[in-house]
Design a protein around this motif. Structure first.
Motif, PDB file in Angstrom:
ATOM      1  N   ARG A   9       0.905  -1.192   0.112  1.00 55.13           N
ATOM      2  CA  ARG A   9       0.067  -0.012   0.016  1.00 55.13           C
ATOM      3  C   ARG A   9       0.687   1.199   0.011  1.00 55.13           C
ATOM      4  N   THR A  10       0.686   1.954  -0.875  1.00 55.89           N
ATOM      5  CA  THR A  10       1.715   3.419  -1.039  1.00 55.89           C
ATOM      6  C   THR A  10       0.793   4.616  -1.400  1.00 55.89           C
ATOM      7  N   THR A  11       1.584   5.618  -0.862  1.00 58.76           N
ATOM      8  CA  THR A  11       0.905   6.968  -1.328  1.00 58.76           C
ATOM      9  C   THR A  11       1.499   7.550  -2.411  1.00 58.76           C
ATOM     10  N   LEU A  12       2.394   7.021  -3.147  1.00 56.02           N
ATOM     11  CA  LEU A  12       3.243   7.478  -4.052  1.00 56.02           C
ATOM     12  C   LEU A  12       2.420   7.566  -5.703  1.00 56.02           C
ATOM     13  N   LEU A  13       1.396   6.641  -5.775  1.00 54.21           N
ATOM     14  CA  LEU A  13       0.709   6.432  -6.890  1.00 54.21           C
ATOM     15  C   LEU A  13      -0.625   7.365  -6.925  1.00 54.21           C
ATOM     16  N   THR A  14      -0.848   7.696  -8.122  1.00 55.80           N
ATOM     17  CA  THR A  14      -2.151   8.568  -8.289  1.00 55.80           C
ATOM     18  C   THR A  14      -3.085   7.975  -9.149  1.00 55.80           C
ATOM     19  N   ILE A  15      -4.304   7.759  -8.867  1.00 55.41           N
ATOM     20  CA  ILE A  15      -5.408   7.370  -9.635  1.00 55.41           C
ATOM     21  C   ILE A  15      -5.421   8.048 -11.222  1.00 55.41           C
ATOM     22  N   GLY A  16      -5.225   7.412 -12.362  1.00 54.61           N
ATOM     23  CA  GLY A  16      -5.481   8.084 -13.491  1.00 54.61           C
ATOM     24  C   GLY A  16      -4.165   8.391 -14.162  1.00 54.61           C
ATOM     25  N   ALA A  17      -2.903   7.948 -13.244  1.00 56.67           N
ATOM     26  CA  ALA A  17      -1.632   8.226 -13.585  1.00 56.67           C
ATOM     27  C   ALA A  17      -1.086   6.996 -14.360  1.00 56.67           C
ATOM     28  N   SER A  18      -0.173   6.893 -15.539  1.00 53.66           N
ATOM     29  CA  SER A  18       0.619   5.668 -15.708  1.00 53.66           C
ATOM     30  C   SER A  18       1.937   5.628 -15.454  1.00 53.66           C
ATOM     31  N   TYR A  19       2.366   4.341 -15.117  1.00 55.48           N
ATOM     32  CA  TYR A  19       3.811   4.030 -14.674  1.00 55.48           C
ATOM     33  C   TYR A  19       4.451   3.059 -15.183  1.00 55.48           C
ATOM     34  N   ASP A  20       5.566   3.047 -15.216  1.00 52.90           N
ATOM     35  CA  ASP A  20       6.406   1.931 -15.683  1.00 52.90           C
ATOM     36  C   ASP A  20       6.860   1.204 -14.137  1.00 52.90           C
ATOM     37  N   PHE A  21       6.993  -0.161 -14.158  1.00 51.49           N
ATOM     38  CA  PHE A  21       7.270  -0.739 -12.859  1.00 51.49           C
ATOM     39  C   PHE A  21       8.628  -1.778 -13.250  1.00 51.49           C
ATOM     40  N   ARG A  22       9.425  -1.945 -12.195  1.00 53.05           N
ATOM     41  CA  ARG A  22      10.555  -2.662 -12.403  1.00 53.05           C
ATOM     42  C   ARG A  22      10.905  -3.605 -11.062  1.00 53.05           C
ATOM     43  N   ALA A  23      11.254  -5.020 -11.251  1.00 51.20           N
ATOM     44  CA  ALA A  23      11.546  -5.526 -10.427  1.00 51.20           C
ATOM     45  C   ALA A  23      12.586  -6.563 -10.732  1.00 51.20           C
ATOM     46  N   THR A  24      13.424  -7.095  -9.673  1.00 51.01           N
ATOM     47  CA  THR A  24      14.685  -7.920 -10.068  1.00 51.01           C
ATOM     48  C   THR A  24      14.393  -9.317  -9.466  1.00 51.01           C
TER      49      THR A  24
END
Length: 542
Positions: free
Chosen positions: A480-495
């Protein structure tokens, strides 16, 4: 470990084949840690000048409890895909109330200064995040300059004339280091053998200790160390207050020089604003400062002697002789008492609802506002953060969010008194949204299983790769995070292991981004029956 790799393989397969119109959280299932490994530490590497790090980074665990440390994928070989190192503690050697694990992480990359990071993992310290700044040796930064000199040698590998190396000064770094190698000097390798070659290449990096970046570039990545050989010959924990430091390397025929047949002279320019602990007054001619050497290969600081401050070409300088090469530090060292107890901060952030987390930066200053330490911490309402590596003298702290806003600050009068400090984290004032990313995995004939923890990085969709930053660490499949915004688009990465997985251009459509992966899901052109067979194999042992 095989069953964990099988589960990860299935999930990676699933995320690649998902239709793009599916729930975006479905494609965030990109990294699975070993559930049997409860203790995790993440090291995030970055270039000092903002450059992209090379892919061929070598990582090794060393020191007292290195045998207990694994790559989080379960292998003894440790990887750093996309500059992210994820470590785990073997279950048979977990820390206890009477046993804190201590080890070093050695990091090497072609063309960069080697790093040897001291680490500890205490009981109930299940997760920690550390940033490591890597310095490209030929690349100047706002806190460092470099000088490279090549000189011819005699047929016996000796200097035929004095060699002088003087680092430049500029608007960022106003101090200089100068080295003089006398005529007739031969160069020795680590075994003490004379190196014979036609030329010597000498490189000196000088650092400005008044620049905040120098804290990250200091040997071992911190001004605090538990491996310091003190003037009395005893090894203990201490905190460095450098007035100047330099890293000197020389090579003959590609072989690194460690020693000399004759002493060489080194002069290190000092920070004019430095105040010795002995006087508390501005640095002056005649003041005495300690000289320490740091050996990266063993991660140890050693007292070399005492230097007297002199005025050389109008600048405060300490000059000394040595017969070996390493990183040299001039300044004060404050010994940390053995009875010192680490304090802790408890964050109060009621605006972070439903268990939301947010990575922030915690900065430590002395009472004159000089930066002493900086690093990431994942903040949530009620979280307790133990502060390790503080000096024994009074300090101040600031908690800063990703937008650069100070959300909390305070004083720690006695960092060795232990205890807890309640810290109110201000609401940043914007429209804070708590977004939940929840993953449930349903194994055939077994029901839902608890998904192990993993780190997730993000950036605005389409931004350069250098913009990736930590979003947070999942707990049992939930982030659960406060850094994302509804309606915005993001790229995600993990390793995972040596693999990198990216999911690009995903839009957050609601506050609840939950998904279930189960045997009846139709993934791409693969039937539910096929997926069931994969899940049965992947879920074995859960």
């Amino acid at each position: 470990m095989k069953k964990l790799l099988s589960l990860f393989t299935f999930m990676l397969f699933a995320t690649v084949l998902l239709n793009s119109c599916r729930n975006p959280a479905y494609e965030m299932n990109v990294l699975f840690d070993a559930d049997v490994i409860k203790y995790k530490a993440t090291l995030i590497l970055k270039g000092a000048a903002g450059e992209t790090l090379p892919a061929n980074i070598t990582v090794e665990a060393a020191g007292q409890d290195a045998a207990s440390i694994y790559d989080f994928s379960g292998t003894k070989k440790i990887y750093a895909p996309a500059g992210v190192i994820t470590l785990g503690v073997t279950p048979k050697d977990i820390p206890t109330a009477s046993k804190t694990l201590a080890f070093n992480v050695k990091i090497t990359a072609p063309g960069y200064e080697d790093k040897n990071i001291e680490m500890t993992i205490a009981e109930n310290q299940f997760s920690q995040v550390i940033e490591v700044t890597m310095l490209k040796t030929v690349l100047p930064t706002e806190a460092s300059v470099v000088k490279i000199v090549e000189a011819a040698l005699s047929p016996t590998g000796a200097t035929t004339a004095p060699i002088s190396i003087v680092t430049p000064v500029n608007g960022d770094v106003e101090q200089s280091t100068s080295i003089t190698v006398p005529t007739g000097t031969q160069f020795k390798d680590a075994a003490g053998n004379v190196i014979v070659g036609s030329a010597v290449t000498a490189q000196a990096i000088n650092f400005d200790p008044s620049d905040p970046l120098s804290v990250e570039l200091f040997p071992a990545g911190s001004l605090s160390s538990s491996n310091v050989v003190l003037p009395n010959g005893q090894t203990g924990e201490a905190f460095f207050l450098p007035a100047g430091f330099t890293d000197i390397q020389m090579f003959v025929g590609g072989v690194e020089v460690k020693n000399f047949t004759n002493p060489i002279s080194i002069s290190i320019g000092l920070d004019p604003d430095f105040r010795p602990q002995a006087t508390g007054l501005p640095l002056a001619v005649g003041d005495k400062l300690g000289i320490y050497a740091y050996r990266t290969e063993v991660g140890q600081f050693t007292y070399e002697g005492e230097g007297t401050v002199a005025l050389v070409n109008g600048k405060l300088t300490v000059t000394f002789s040595t017969n070996h090469l390493t990183v040299f530090i001039v300044g004060d060292v404050v010994v940390k008492p053995a009875s010192c107890l680490d304090p802790s901060l408890t964050f109060s952030a009621p605006w972070m609802t439903n268990g939301a987390t947010e990575p922030m930066t915690l900065e430590i200053y002395d009472t004159s506002d000089k930066l002493l330490a900086t690093g990431p911490t994942i903040v949530s309402n009620g979280k307790v953060e133990v502060l390790t590596g503080l000096p024994s003298f009074a300090v101040k702290f600031k908690l800063i969010n990703n937008a650069g806003k100070v959300l909390a600050s305070g004083n720690i009068t006695d960092p060795c008194a232990g205890g807890n400090i309640n810290v109110t984290v201000d609401n940043p004032g914007s429209n804070v949204q708590s977004i939940s990313l929840i993953l449930n995995v349903k194994c055939p004939n077994k029901g839902f299983i608890i998904v192990p923890n993993f780190d997730l990085f993000y950036k605005p969709a389409g931004a350069p790769a250098s913009a990736y930053t930590l979003l947070g660490t999942t707990s049992q499949g939930v982030l659960r995070t406060t850094l994302l915004t509804i309606g915005a688009s993001y790229d995600f990465r993990a390793t995972w292991n040596n693999q990198i997985k990216e999911v690009k251009g995903r839009t957050i459509t609601s506050a609840d981004m939950s998904t279930v992966v189960g045997e009846n899901d139709f993934l791409g052109d693969k039937s539910p029956a096929f997926n069931k067979s994969l899940l049965i194999e992947a879920c074995k042992g859960f």
